[in-house]
Write an enzyme that holds these catalytic residues in place. Structure first.
Site, PDB file in Angstrom:
ATOM      1  CG  HIS A  86       2.161   3.843  -6.245  1.00 54.70           C
ATOM      2  ND1 HIS A  86       3.086   3.907  -5.226  1.00 54.70           N
ATOM      3  CD2 HIS A  86       2.801   4.279  -7.346  1.00 54.70           C
ATOM      4  CE1 HIS A  86       4.234   4.377  -5.684  1.00 54.70           C
ATOM      5  NE2 HIS A  86       4.083   4.620  -6.988  1.00 54.70           N
ATOM      6  CG  ASP A 108      -4.784   0.464   0.865  1.00 51.07           C
ATOM      7  OD1 ASP A 108      -4.240   1.115  -0.051  1.00 51.07           O
ATOM      8  OD2 ASP A 108      -5.000   0.923   1.992  1.00 51.07           O
TER       9      ASP A 108
HETATM   10  C1  GDG Z   1      -1.267   4.802  -2.385  1.00 55.21           C
HETATM   11  C2  GDG Z   1      -1.981   3.444  -2.385  1.00 55.21           C
HETATM   12  C3  GDG Z   1       0.052   2.407  -1.378  1.00 55.21           C
HETATM   13  C4  GDG Z   1      -1.968   9.872   6.046  1.00 55.21           C
HETATM   14  N1  GDG Z   1      -2.569  10.817   6.820  1.00 55.21           N
HETATM   15  C5  GDG Z   1      -1.621  11.682   7.180  1.00 55.21           C
HETATM   16  C6  GDG Z   1      -0.415  11.276   6.606  1.00 55.21           C
HETATM   17  N2  GDG Z   1      -0.649  10.165   5.923  1.00 55.21           N
HETATM   18  C7  GDG Z   1       0.410   9.432   5.208  1.00 55.21           C
HETATM   19  C8  GDG Z   1       0.666   8.087   5.828  1.00 55.21           C
HETATM   20  C9  GDG Z   1       1.294   7.322   4.664  1.00 55.21           C
HETATM   21  C10 GDG Z   1       0.604   7.958   3.464  1.00 55.21           C
HETATM   22  O1  GDG Z   1       0.036   9.200   3.884  1.00 55.21           O
HETATM   23  C11 GDG Z   1      -0.555   7.105   2.965  1.00 55.21           C
HETATM   24  O2  GDG Z   1      -0.063   5.976   2.352  1.00 55.21           O
HETATM   25  P1  GDG Z   1      -0.970   4.681   2.184  1.00 55.21           P
HETATM   26  O3  GDG Z   1      -0.093   3.627   1.615  1.00 55.21           O
HETATM   27  O4  GDG Z   1      -1.519   4.261   3.488  1.00 55.21           O
HETATM   28  O5  GDG Z   1      -2.196   5.070   1.246  1.00 55.21           O
HETATM   29  P2  GDG Z   1      -2.463   5.973  -0.115  1.00 55.21           P
HETATM   30  O6  GDG Z   1      -2.345   7.406   0.161  1.00 55.21           O
HETATM   31  O7  GDG Z   1      -3.799   5.532  -0.591  1.00 55.21           O
HETATM   32  O8  GDG Z   1      -1.322   5.530  -1.140  1.00 55.21           O
HETATM   33  C12 GDG Z   1      -1.474   2.560  -1.259  1.00 55.21           C
HETATM   34  C13 GDG Z   1       0.730   3.761  -1.532  1.00 55.21           C
HETATM   35  O9  GDG Z   1       0.162   4.520  -2.590  1.00 55.21           O
HETATM   36  C14 GDG Z   1       2.236   3.623  -1.791  1.00 55.21           C
HETATM   37  O10 GDG Z   1       2.493   2.814  -2.901  1.00 55.21           O
HETATM   38  O11 GDG Z   1       0.527   1.766  -0.198  1.00 55.21           O
HETATM   39  O12 GDG Z   1      -2.087   1.289  -1.298  1.00 55.21           O
HETATM   40  O13 GDG Z   1      -3.398   3.625  -2.283  1.00 55.21           O
HETATM   41  O14 GDG Z   1       2.655   7.549   4.574  1.00 55.21           O
HETATM   42  O15 GDG Z   1       1.484   8.209   6.964  1.00 55.21           O
HETATM   43  N3  GDG Z   1       0.761  11.928   6.781  1.00 55.21           N
HETATM   44  C15 GDG Z   1       0.744  13.053   7.552  1.00 55.21           C
HETATM   45  N4  GDG Z   1      -0.406  13.512   8.141  1.00 55.21           N
HETATM   46  C16 GDG Z   1      -1.603  12.864   7.979  1.00 55.21           C
HETATM   47  O16 GDG Z   1      -2.629  13.298   8.537  1.00 55.21           O
HETATM   48  N5  GDG Z   1       1.890  13.716   7.759  1.00 55.21           N
END
Ligand code: GDG
Length: 459
Positions: free
Chosen positions: A158, A365
């Protein structure tokens, strides 16, 4: 078709509401539900007694079996906090300055992978296919192969895979590469990541190209491909448009007539939040006439709070918020809101829809799902503008975003200005082009293409 077995560090035990779960958990659950299967991983608990072999916790929910184990404090420290999150995570995000390498942690990481493989092995059936997730489990396939497991083993990373020069800073990188080739299928977020893996391995050993995308090295045959992870745009749009709860009415009022910038991510140094605060300050300096008309809300729930680097960034953000608001704020205007809190997903999608600009500028990322969620939450007739780091995997697909270098404060400041002055027709046009990509490369397509390739190994 046989069962699907999903293995991830953390296992999401049945959540009957499903509303609170993020897109990835729902996407994997849908795959398990369709096919019937097993989800195996750590339940998030730390067991007090060491040396005792605790039985697995299992739970059946419709046609999914959940099997979870706890970790001892020592395993948690070495495998999770230290090697996964203080060695691999920073190194793979190009932050070698934050790597704290200890041989003991590497050994603990290998040992826990072996322990998890030993626990999973008796649960496997001969026609299962196994899909392992993320950087905690790079050696997991090799550990299962020690038990003569012959079932197809797929892996999805990821996070980014770093350029060889960065990877080589890790003392165990050769062993990591070798162990990873025990998987039959290695999936990455972008072609750039897949290429980085291939070029690292090519520098270390003889790699035979069997055909495009299929290679042999260290006596193993493996497939390599990129599978950009997506979201479910329709369900996000529904959440974003749903009726506004009373709390939301208040938020709408608070957002007022100002141009609203939103950013939301786990509090993590890879996300570039301090650099972004400084870029916002640069915007306030360069465009003083905009002061009072703009408001930046940063949502950043704490994550991995036990790791020192995460505590440091938290303090840094608290200090910077105070400094920027103290310097530019007035009696009637606060330029920056920093909320170190977790928001309900339904509320978050509605906030995305009500805001004018998403400022998503990670230093690195794997993909960045927030960028995709922000787009999916918009009103297509009057959408907000996405400013996105060129170092997020999502930038490979979302080329109609305002792409910026997150280290270049002036460039980010100019992009904010461009976003607030962009015509509605340009916003609509850019948004429509990016939505076409999101509608095509959904979370469903992501898992289906990965699993199609994994099942092909059986044929
Ligand atoms: C890893 C990789 C890759 C965030 N704050 C809140 C919240 N979130 C949710 C977001 C999103 C998820 O968490 C975060 O996903 P990301 O992709 O932005 O980042 P990582 O957590 O670092 O994830 C990344 C991912 O895996 C998938 O393969 O894209 O690059 O690092 O869904 O909305 N959700 C809630 N409250 C929050 O305050 N409910």
């Amino acid at each position: 078709m046989g069962r699907l077995v999903v293995v991830s560090n953390r296992i999401a035990l049945p959540d009957h509401s499903k509303n609170g779960a993020g897109g990835l958990a729902v996407g994997l659950l849908d795959a398990l539900q369709e096919q019937g299967g097993l989800w195996f991983g750590w339940n998030g608990e730390i067991r007090e007694i060491t040396g005792e072999d605790e039985p697995l916790y299992t739970e059946q929910d419709k046609n999914i079996t959940y099997a979870a184990c706890s970790l001892t404090q020592n395993d948690y420290d070495l495998y999770y906090s230290q090697f996964s999150n203080t060695v691999i995570w920073p190194a793979f995000h190009y932050r070698l300055d934050l790597v704290e390498y200890q041989r003991e942690a590497w050994e603990g990481y290998l040992r826990v992978n072996q322990m998890l493989a030993e626990k999973l092995y008796p649960l496997l059936q001969h026609n299962d296919v196994i899909w392992v997730h993320d950087y905690h489990l790079l050696p997991f396939a090799a550990a299962l192969r020690l038990h003569q497991v012959k079932q197809p083993l797929g892996f999805f990373l990821h996070i980014p895979f770093p350029a060889p020069e960065v990877l080589m800073a890790l003392p165990d990188y050769q062993e990591i590469l070798r162990l990873m080739t025990a998987y039959d299928l290695l999936g990455f977020q972008t072609e750039r990541d897949a290429q980085a893996f291939l070029s690292a391995i090519t520098q270390e050993t003889d790699v035979v190209t069997v055909e495009k995308g299929i290679y042999q090295a260290y006596g193993n045959t493996f497939r390599l491909h990129d599978y950009p992870i997506g979201v479910d745009p329709d369900s996000i749009s529904k959440l974003a448009q749903g009726p506004l709860p009373p709390k939301m009415q208040a938020i709408r009022k608070e957002l007022g007539d100002a141009k609203n910038i939103i950013a939301c991510e786990r509090l993590d140094y890879s996300k570039g939040i301090p650099e972004r605060f400084l870029a916002y300050e640069s915007f306030l300096e360069k465009y003083p006439e905009q002061r009072g008309n703009i408001r930046y809300t940063q949502i950043a729930p704490t994550s991995r709070g036990e790791v020192q680097a995460y505590q440091a960034i938290r303090h840094q953000l608290e200090t910077e918020t105070g400094r920027i608001n103290g310097k530019y704020g007035t009696m009637s205007w606060t330029p920056l809101y920093y909320l170190n809190q977790h928001f309900d997903r339904r509320l978050l999608m509605k906030i995305f829809r009500l805001t004018d600009i998403a400022l998503i500028t990670p230093l690195r990322d794997g993909m960045n799902l927030v960028a995709k969620e922000y787009l999916a939450a918009q009103d297509p007739a009057d959408p907000g503008v996405l400013i996105l780091s060129k170092f997020a995997g999502a930038a490979c697909e979302l080329t109609e975003a305002l792409l910026v270098n997150p280290y270049d404060r002036d460039e980010v400041a100019r992009a904010i200005y461009q976003a607030i002055t962009m015509s509605q027709s340009e916003r609509v046009d850019r948004h429509a082009k990016m939505m076409a990509i999101l509608q095509h490369q959904t979370i469903t397509r992501w898992r289906e293409t990965f699993l199609d390739d994994l099942y092909q190994i059986l044929e």
